[in-house]
Design an enzyme around this catalytic site. Sequence first.
Site, PDB file in Angstrom:
ATOM      1  N   LYS A 117       0.856  -1.191   0.000  1.00  0.00           N
ATOM      2  CA  LYS A 117       0.000   0.000   0.000  1.00  0.00           C
ATOM      3  C   LYS A 117       0.882   1.227   0.000  1.00  0.00           C
ATOM      4  CE  LYS A 117      -4.517   0.803   0.419  1.00  0.00           C
ATOM      5  NZ  LYS A 117      -5.601  -0.126   0.093  1.00  0.00           N
TER       6      LYS A 117
HETATM    7  N1  GLU Z   1      -7.232   0.097  -3.186  1.00  0.00           N
HETATM    8  C1  GLU Z   1      -7.985  -1.077  -3.499  1.00  0.00           C
HETATM    9  C2  GLU Z   1      -8.034  -2.016  -2.312  1.00  0.00           C
HETATM   10  O1  GLU Z   1      -7.894  -1.601  -1.188  1.00  0.00           O
HETATM   11  C3  GLU Z   1      -7.518  -1.730  -4.777  1.00  0.00           C
HETATM   12  C4  GLU Z   1      -6.107  -2.211  -4.759  1.00  0.00           C
HETATM   13  C5  GLU Z   1      -5.615  -2.690  -6.133  1.00  0.00           C
HETATM   14  O2  GLU Z   1      -6.390  -2.732  -7.060  1.00  0.00           O
HETATM   15  O3  GLU Z   1      -4.428  -2.997  -6.205  1.00  0.00           O
HETATM   16  O4  GLU Z   1      -8.293  -3.177  -2.442  1.00  0.00           O
END
Ligand code: GLU
Length: 434
Positions: A117
């Site tokens: 993240k």
């Molecule tokens: N931000 C989204 C999540 O928390 C998508 C993450 C992604 O597609 O890599 O799952």
Amino acid sequence: MTQMKGTLSSHLWESSDLYRNSVLQLQEAAETMKLDPNIAERLKVPKRALIVSVPIRLDDGSIRCFEGYRVQHNMTLGPGKGGVRFHPEVNLSEVAGLAMLMTFKCSLVGLPLGGAKGGIRVDPTQLSRHEAQALTRRYTSEINMIIGPDKDIPAPDIGTDAQHMAWMMDTYSQEKGFAISGVVTGKPIEIGGSLGRAESTGRGVVYTIQHAARHLKEVGKSGPKMDSTTTVSVHGFGKVGAVAAREIYDLNTKVVAISDVQGGIYSKNGLNIPDVENYFAKNRTIKGYPEADAITNEELLRIKVDILIPAAIDGVITSQNVSQIDAKIIAEGANGPITSRAMMELEERGTFIIPDILCNAGGVIVSYFEWVQGLQNFFWSESEVNGKLAEVMASAFQKVIDTQTRFKCGMKTAALIAGVDRLNRAMLLRGLFP
Ligand code: GLU
């Protein structure tokens, strides 16, 4: 609940509620499944974190440094995967907690991806387009050494969208000298995005709700009928909540309340969601929508409904307000909207929880499809994407139900066990380097 081996290794990680809640939930799962304590020890801290200063020139000519992060929690199953959040409260610990959730989410739904993240501590609503572009590009350049299509693949999260991904893709590609679309997902279609990606998280949320309603019926419990008698509240009218509300409306189920950061709206007979969408498009908020009563975000959570979808941000259902929550099903559209204490109380009360790592996995599943399509330079139709998404969500839902039955635990713990179990086997097979 017994303690996992050792204590949290460092104050660095543990300062946010989201991180602490994620570790508590991991501990509960580890204990229930009798996880190898050596694996648990490795899973409670991230593999790698990068903190960067992101200086940009503001429109007034002055320079400001923002703080940026990219955390890779676990990359046993494949490259890191996870969004980039622009939010004023973002910090290292929160990003680490969110990266941990990504690890379990990707593992649970069977993707060959790890968990990561990123984020910048900034209020994106205060940035001009020019400033947002400068911030995104400089951030990408600063984390350039740890991202890449084979290393770690960012995507949108709160405060970022397809345009940010286009800037990230361009910055990374400029530095390498050729177009590398696989470095991010959630891109615009024109530069290698996938059809259906923008709607995928909200759509996935609704698939899991339909599975939950069917499951409750099968086991003889009173669940929502998913028709015009069923009432739904949606906390958040962003990329997840707005799509979920629209899909639910299209199913002829009643969305009685919805909110955004500025406040909420309520209509006992159900909101006309396409009309709310038009109002939002004109006003950039749903506040002031004339065909409904104004309510606060806190009031929205307390409305008695069949289904509550917290789809805004983490930590909205806590021990403070949990006694007033009155829903048969809670679908965690956001990451970590229910604290671990509140979760225990809800599960004891018999509320059916659709855990975040299952409920909102549609986004990362279609991100994976986008990455695969990009690698093959072969793009699928939207119905193909949606069909494959529905299949993956259905089998993940069933996996969590089977795990819950086997361990006689709550859905939250079951989802984590199912995610950790696959990862555990992979980590044991790969062993410990050196
Ligand atoms: N931000 C989204 C999540 O928390 C998508 C993450 C992604 O597609 O890599 O799952």
